[in-house]
Scaffold this active site. Structure first.
Site, PDB file in Angstrom:
ATOM      1  N   CYS A 182      39.876  55.271  54.514  1.00  0.00           N
ATOM      2  CA  CYS A 182      38.753  54.463  54.960  1.00  0.00           C
ATOM      3  C   CYS A 182      39.054  53.885  56.334  1.00  0.00           C
ATOM      4  CB  CYS A 182      38.475  53.352  53.956  1.00  0.00           C
ATOM      5  SG  CYS A 182      37.224  52.169  54.526  1.00  0.00           S
ATOM      6  N   ASP A 189      40.683  58.403  50.674  1.00  0.00           N
ATOM      7  CA  ASP A 189      39.472  59.150  50.327  1.00  0.00           C
ATOM      8  C   ASP A 189      39.894  60.585  50.047  1.00  0.00           C
ATOM      9  OD1 ASP A 189      37.692  56.979  50.803  1.00  0.00           O
ATOM     10  OD2 ASP A 189      37.763  57.389  52.953  1.00  0.00           O
TER      11      ASP A 189
END
Length: 275
Positions: A182, A189
């Site tokens: 992120c 992620d």
């Protein structure tokens, strides 16, 4: 509207349980696109497919209702919506009385369109349709079993190269090893990515090293996919190219960007096992 560091991402917040479209936090796409040299006409078209798994509201008698929602946001939209603000917005329906799913869909369509600056398609999937949802994996040849040594964990397009061939090839390559972080919080992620192209054969080992090089990179999902598209286009110059990523969900949302420079059919919105 401002940059991502002014968003609610990574900050303590109070969840509102009544409808509030002002919770949506748009972020212009232009800034990150300029970083990778994209100005003026985009070299691709596409869509961001958002799936919302935690959506609830009240009917007019106060009884809770639930649904899944699918949002299709064109890649040509001026803005994305920061994902935590999207979650906060969806949760603002939790104690909101609405006349029915149609009323909810109308609000979702209007608000997300206003935030992104373009017309957004919204589909609600009601409980009686839940059993139609199925799992599936990205079509293509998975390159993850290649026995490679990896030393680079920040995006390095110079890792990629093409093999010599007498004529262009057409193939679809897949990897489940894409990981980025992120942009604001640094949280991981996870994604699977599909690369469909026609052109000189992309060396598979070099492509896998390149995709793994995102492992310590901080960027939003949509921005990572556009960076991958641009880097492949510049490094290997395929005649046709499409990049599609399926990211695992966070906070009841998954984001699945698709970018293509030809009229490739939009990929099916089939949930992968990790999603």
């Amino acid at each position: 509207m401002s940059n991502e560091h002014h968003s609610p991402l990574g900050k303590a917040v109070s969840y509102k349980a009544e409808y509030d479209p002002s919770l949506l936090f748009p972020i212009p796409r232009s800034g990150k696109r300029e970083e990778i040299g994209l100005t003026g006409t985009l070299p691709f078209m596409g869509v961001d497919l958002w799936n919302a798994y935690e959506l609830s509201w009240l009917n007019m008698r106060g009884k809770p209702q639930v649904a899944l929602a699918v949002f299709e946001i064109p890649a040509s939209s001026p803005n994305i919506v920061e994902s935590k603000s999207f979650k906060l917005y969806l949760n603002s329906f939790n104690q909101t009385r609405l006349a029915g799913p149609e009323a909810l869909a109308a609000l979702l369509q209007q608000d997300i369109s206003d935030a992104t600056g373009t017309s957004v398609r919204v589909e609600l999937i009601l409980p009686e349709q839940f059993d139609r949802q199925s799992l599936g994996e990205l079509e293509g040849y998975c390159i993850d079993n290649l026995d490679i040594e990896v030393e680079t964990y920040t995006p390095t397009p110079g890792l990629m190269h093409c093999d010599e061939a007498d004529s262009p090839v057409e193939e679809v390559l897949v990897s489940n090893l894409l990981k980025s972080n992120c942009l604001v919080t640094g949280q991981p992620d996870w994604a699977s990515v599909q690369i469909r192209y026609i052109g000189q054969p992309i060396n598979r080992e070099s492509l896998l090293r390149y995709l793994i090089s995102f492992r310590n990179h901080n960027e939003f999902h949509e921005q990572c996919v556009e960076r991958i598209f641009v880097d492949i286009q510049r490094s290997c110059a395929p005649l046709k190219l499409a990049v599609y990523a399926r990211y695992t969900r966070r906070g009841g949302l998954d984001i699945n960007p698709f970018r293509s420079n030809f009229n490739a059919p939009q990929p099916p919105n089939i949930r992968a096992a990790r999603q």
